[in-house]
Design an enzyme around this catalytic site. Structure first.
Site, mmCIF file in Angstrom:
data_model
loop_
_atom_site.group_PDB
_atom_site.id
_atom_site.type_symbol
_atom_site.label_atom_id
_atom_site.label_comp_id
_atom_site.label_asym_id
_atom_site.label_seq_id
_atom_site.Cartn_x
_atom_site.Cartn_y
_atom_site.Cartn_z
ATOM 1 N N ILE A 245 -0.698 7.596 2.656
ATOM 2 C CA ILE A 245 0.236 6.618 2.103
ATOM 3 C C ILE A 245 1.603 6.789 2.755
ATOM 4 C CG2 ILE A 245 1.325 5.775 -0.003
ATOM 5 C CD1 ILE A 245 -1.083 6.741 -1.563
ATOM 6 N N ASP A 246 2.049 8.023 2.925
ATOM 7 C CA ASP A 246 3.317 8.267 3.616
ATOM 8 C C ASP A 246 3.290 7.711 5.035
ATOM 9 O OD1 ASP A 246 4.994 9.577 1.772
ATOM 10 O OD2 ASP A 246 3.985 11.488 2.095
ATOM 11 N N LEU A 247 2.235 8.051 5.776
ATOM 12 C CA LEU A 247 2.174 7.621 7.183
ATOM 13 C C LEU A 247 2.075 6.104 7.287
ATOM 14 C CD1 LEU A 247 -0.171 10.314 8.774
ATOM 15 C CD2 LEU A 247 2.245 10.429 8.200
ATOM 16 N N ASP B 55 3.273 11.108 -2.167
ATOM 17 C CA ASP B 55 1.977 10.592 -1.730
ATOM 18 C C ASP B 55 0.831 10.946 -2.682
ATOM 19 O OD1 ASP B 55 -0.664 10.813 -0.242
ATOM 20 O OD2 ASP B 55 0.511 9.890 1.347
#
Length: 401
Positions: free
Chosen positions: A172-174, A144
């Site tokens: 960004i990950d979520l 991320d």
């Protein structure tokens, strides 16, 4: 335990989770919250996030606890032929496989989409990568923060006179995990008509580009990249944090009407008629002078006083609070966003629920985040593996319980 309508959505759906870290596990947690049976395949050392600590809670990683409820854990060594065969057997019975391995890593093990769909025509296979499946960076690993730097997100975050900063959350990950869950459900819906599965592909890079969509549009319109604005935004003013007599206050006067109301509260009645500040575009052009003018007024009272006065005029604002303040906020309690989900090692475990209700009900949480390999034996039994075979697999290091 009665099952909520929300958790009936994917009941009867089996998800084989081959993902690690954050994006994939958040995706599969969402699917588990919606009722899917999620089988989390971990290496013998476990998902990387089990070791992302501190912070921890009774020895368990807080990061892992946050994104792995409603799952069952089985440990399998994917570098062994027997381990790979176990995953194939699981995939042949699954509806969904979620993978976040580096490109090519599962292909050489015979666990990629093309290999597994030969065993299961209806399989929905979701591949989560850093940069997508094509292009010059497709084989490049990424996390991320790296993607925040690479896509321009980090260049915009922070104050103009300070170095760029990463967001304090893995946005960004979520976001990638959320898009993966959306894509999987779309593929399952299509499968209900055709009987055929699909390959769902999402990447951190594409999610970052999507988060930046209106900034990209601004660049395309003007040829100018957005710059760091501190707590402000480049296209609205005032829309930022102001110092008060005892703390910081975020104020967002997003239109001319709200600006006029703000000026009344601050006893600056003539400011909205001043041509330099009459309209938003004018204020954006004079944001530095405007900030000083307003902050001089804000500094005469405490933040809590201003919060009351501005809220009375429906001007969106808030003192800058902490995560601790959020946890104890009556609003969070009223929305029932923190739910109890007792864990063998943490009897008082609470987790943040998904921000979604159906008919006023949230998801039903059936399982706490699993211990490493906690359900290895029961999952193998469901595959028809005999107790003697389980003992052999454990002895040979293929699985652990």
């Amino acid at each position: 335990m009665p099952i909520s309508l929300l958790s009936e959505t994917l009941r009867g759906t089996t998800v084989l989770d081959l993902s690690r870290n954050l994006a994939g596990p958040y995706c599969t947690m969402l699917l588990g919250d919606l009722g899917a049976d999620v089988i989390k395949v971990e290496s013998r050392s476990g998902d990387d996030t089990r070791n992302w600590r501190p912070p921890d809670w009774n020895g368990q990683s807080a990061t892992f606890l946050a994104c792995n409820r409603n799952k069952r854990s089985i440990t399998i060594d994917l570098d062994t032929e027997d381990g790979q065969q176990l995953v194939r057997r699981l995939a042949s019975r699954a509806d969904v496989v979620v993978s976040s391995f580096r490109p090519g890593s599962l292909t050489k093990r015979g666990l990629d989409y093309e290999s597994l769909r030969e065993l299961n025509e209806g399989l929905v296979y979701c591949s989560i990568t850093a940069y997508g499946s094509k292009g010059p960076k497709k084989d490049t690993p990424g996390y991320d923060p790296v993607l925040q730097a690479e896509t321009g997100m980090m260049s915009m975050n922070g104050h103009p006179d300070e170095p760029p900063a990463r967001l304090g959350i893995g946005a960004i990950d979520l976001g990638t995990g959320m898009w993966a869950a959306v894509g999987i459900q779309a593929a399952l819906r299509n499968r209900s008509e055709s009987g055929v599965g699909a390959l769902v592909e999402v990447s951190l890079y594409e999610t970052a580009a999507w988060w930046l969509s209106y900034h990209v549009e601004g660049y395309l319109a003007t040829g100018e990249s957005p710059q760091r604005q501190g707590n402000g935004t480049p296209f609205v003013a005032p829309y930022e944090v102001f110092a008060t007599a005892d703390g910081d206050l975020m104020v967002t006067a997003g239109n001319d009407r709200l600006f006029a109301s703000l000026c009344r509260v601050l006893d600056l009645p003539g400011l909205p008629e001043d041509p330099a500040y009459a309209h938003n575009a004018d204020r954006v052009g004079k944001r530095i002078a405007l900030h000083k003018l307003l902050e001089d007024r804000f500094k005469v009272r405490a933040a809590a006083e201003w919060e009351v006065l501005l809220s009375a005029e429906t001007i969106p604002c808030s003192r800058v609070r902490s995560v601790a303040d959020l946890v104890h906020d009556p609003q969070l309690n009223a929305l029932e966003m923190l739910v109890d989900i007792p864990h063998p090692d943490i009897p008082d475990l609470r987790v943040v629920d998904i921000p979604l209700t159906l008919n006023g009900e949230r998801a039903t949480h059936r399982l706490p985040p699993p211990r490493l390999g906690e359900q290895t034996t029961s999952i193998l039994e469901e595959l028809g593996v005999s107790p003697e075979e389980v003992e052999t697999l454990v002895r040979e290091g293929v699985v652990s319980c």
